[in-house]
Motif scaffolding. Structure first.
Motif, mmCIF file in Angstrom:
data_model
loop_
_atom_site.group_PDB
_atom_site.id
_atom_site.type_symbol
_atom_site.label_atom_id
_atom_site.label_comp_id
_atom_site.label_asym_id
_atom_site.label_seq_id
_atom_site.Cartn_x
_atom_site.Cartn_y
_atom_site.Cartn_z
ATOM 1 N N ASN A 208 0.810 -1.214 0.000
ATOM 2 C CA ASN A 208 0.000 0.000 0.000
ATOM 3 C C ASN A 208 0.849 1.273 0.000
ATOM 4 N N HIS A 214 -3.926 2.925 -6.347
ATOM 5 C CA HIS A 214 -5.154 2.995 -5.551
ATOM 6 C C HIS A 214 -5.604 4.424 -5.263
ATOM 7 N N HIS A 219 -8.719 7.061 -2.329
ATOM 8 C CA HIS A 219 -8.608 8.395 -1.741
ATOM 9 C C HIS A 219 -9.446 9.438 -2.466
ATOM 10 N N ASP A 368 -7.065 3.709 3.782
ATOM 11 C CA ASP A 368 -6.070 2.664 3.547
ATOM 12 C C ASP A 368 -6.238 1.541 4.574
#
Ligand code: FES
Ligand SMILES: [Fe+2]
Lengths: 423, 161
Positions: A208, A214, A219, A368
């Motif tokens: 991550n 991502h 986000h 996250d």
């Protein structure tokens, strides 16, 4: 024979077909965690702390590193020390404070007193001990087997035969240089540690932390927030590259629209902010030349040092490390790093940038945490749904910041350690 | 501020807790002044530290606080979708200081958060600065001092404490 012993790799790789898969067993199997402890955390260089955390003789912090309790201190001569925080007498933890300044360390159980360098100074009932007892090295606090630093980043290694930190870091050093060079007087850890945890395997956070893929979905609300601010975004598109730095290390280096306290201005910071950012930039040019100044100021770096150190030089600089407690649980510590000479103005915006995005109370990190915990939940189906796919960008000569090259670099090295083979 | 009693303050704080537990966050936001701040410091710094100098978990001015509320009401605030269930318990309420312009109020809190079968507990004390605006109590500052060792094991403060 358990499942781990029957395995000889956790990866399924076929370069020609652009296949790169990771067995989900690697996230859930306690035998794999045991192998990680002995083959990774007992063998690799692990981040201990930054020199600025113990600026004066007698300053110390206590910290868990690789499952050990470590006492990180600056001795009377000003040298840094990394000692096992365990009394050589009968084992009690000697220093019980998280940080402070001391003249000596005393074990309260029977009262042995150690110097800042760990040497036994006195013990009650000295007359009852052998005459040379204090001269024996076994009477002292034990120093960690290996302890070395680079640009104020200090590491320990529990394998006395390990290669030097310099060799181990290899190509990482150049990136630590770029990050450290933003300061003239050196970098410092700003007060306040973010300590949190996730109900997820520690390797999910490795992935991550260097995952450019991502950002836009996980986000989304952070980008909404930046759009809502008055001038929170610079007209800079997200773009850049991922690099495999060898030894399992990797980096993303890219441009992004957020403000950087060193030194990318955003309209929200106003005219005064512009003056300050221009001055910082000109100082960088003076010290490092135009080209390097540009790289330091305008590029972001998500730097990963195998196995568990992340230095993200983004809208602020964070140093983050994390350890498994169980296959499905990790503890995380994160600090903010900043130039020592920074003005109050820049420090304030740096910290605001940091906590808006980063950290467990920010507008991004909680999502996250949620994503990683949901992965761990998904792995409950790993007996049937067995593989993670990290093939994105395999066919490209230079994978982008939002491809998965950096994860493949991590996993290849992880696999070499855990199964003691090459793939 | 001379005629405001602890009971008035307790009623106000209990109502605040209800708004949070019922996820009526836009209404909750109305309890704050236009220059309000909401802070959750990290747990290894002094309670009166400044977020300009030390790293906090949360340091919202009114703008960021309103954005926090907006965010939490979206489906894309993944950490709180679906919304967790919470219960904010408020006790040990005390008026610590009283001036012409404002009250300093202390309270203790325990907040439970349940999601996906896991319950986390947040505990600590709140320090409020409370003023009267148009005849109503309003929060000028809310500072939540967690007593836990960082956020182990809660992992996040995705809710408002
Ligand atoms: S265990 Fe430390 S003095 Fe005995
Ligand atoms: Fe993220």
């Amino acid at each position: 024979m358990n499942a781990f012993e029957r395995m000889n790799t956790a990866l399924m790789v076929d370069e020609a077909k652009q296949i790169f898969k990771v067995s989900r067993q690697a996230f859930v199997d306690p035998d794999i965690l045991a192998a990680e402890r002995s083959r990774i955390f007992d063998k690799c260089w692990l981040y201990l702390g930054h020199s600025s955390e113990v600026p004066k003789p007698g300053d110390f912090v206590t910290r868990q590193v690789g499952g050990r309790n470590i006492l990180f201190a600056r001795d009377a001569k000003g040298a840094l020390r990394a000692m096992l925080n365990t009394c050589p007498h009968r084992g009690a933890q000697v220093c019980r404070e998280k940080h402070g300044n001391a003249k000596s360390f005393q074990c309260f159980y029977h009262g042995w007193v150690f110097g800042l360098d760990g040497a036994l100074r006195s013990q009650p009932g000295e007359a009852s001990y052998a005459p040379d007892f204090k001269e024996r090295s076994t009477s002292n606090l034990q120093q960690v087997a290996r302890f070395e630093g680079y640009r104020d980043f200090n590491f320990v290694c529990f394998d006395k035969n390990a290669e030097s930190l310099d060799n181990y870091l290899g190509a990482v050093k150049e990136y630590l240089d770029v990050i450290a060079d933003q300061a003239e007087a050196g970098m410092t850890i700003v007060g306040g540690t973010q300590e949190y945890s996730m109900r997820a395997n520690w390797k999910l956070l490795t992935e991550n932390s260097i995952d450019g893929y991502h950002a836009l979905t996980t986000h989304a609300t952070y980008f909404d927030y930046l759009k809502a601010t008055n001038g929170g975004l610079a007209p800079v598109p997200l773009e850049g590259a991922a690099r495999d730095l060898g030894n399992g290390h990797a980096v993303l280096e890219y441009k992004a629209p957020w403000g950087r306290p060193v030194a990318q201005w955003i309209p929200m910071w106003g005219e005064d902010g512009k003056k300050e950012i221009d001055r910082l930039y000109q100082d960088l040019v003076k010290r490092h030349g135009e080209e390097r100044a540009k790289r330091i100021a305008l590029f972001n770096r998500n730097l990963f040092v195998f196995p568990n150190l992340v230095v993200n030089d983004i809208m602020a600089v964070t140093v983050r490390t994390y350890y498994p407690v169980a296959p499905d649980f990790m503890n995380i510590s994160a600090w903010a790093l900043a130039p020592k000479e920074e003005t109050d103005w820049a420090r304030k915006y740096r910290l605001y940038n940091f906590l808006e995005f980063l950290g467990p109370g920010g507008f991004a990190t909680p999502d996250d945490v949620e994503a990683l915990e949901q992965c761990q939940r998904g792995f409950r189906n790993s007996a049937e749904a067995q593989w993670n796919d990290i093939s994105k960008g395999m066919g490209k000569p230079v994978p982008a910041y939002d491809d998965e090259l950096q994860m493949r670099a991590f996993w290849s090295n992880w696999n070499r350690h855990v199964f003691q083979t090459s793939i | 501020m001379q005629n405001i009693s602890r009971a008035d303050i307790e009623d106000f704080l209990f109502a605040e807790a209800d708004l949070l537990d019922e996820w009526r966050l836009p209404e909750w936001l109305e309890l704050f002044t236009e220059d309000a701040i909401y802070y959750v410091p990290s747990t290894d710094v002094a309670p009166d530290s400044s977020p300009d100098k030390t790293l906090f978990y949360v340091a919202d001015d009114r703008f960021r606080l309103s954005e926090r509320v907006k965010r939490l009401m979206k489906r894309t605030a993944h950490a709180e979708f679906p919304h967790s269930r919470t219960r904010h318990l408020v006790s040990n309420v005390r008026i610590r200081n009283r001036s012409e312009a404002e009250l300093e109020v202390g309270s203790s809190f325990i907040t439970y958060r349940t999601k996906d079968g896991i319950t986390d507990t947040y505990f600590g004390s709140n320090r409020y600065r409370i003023v009267v605006e148009n005849g109503r109590l309003r929060i000028k500052e809310k500072r939540c001092l967690l007593d836990s060792d960082g956020l182990r094991t809660q992992g996040r403060v995705s809710i408002i404490l």
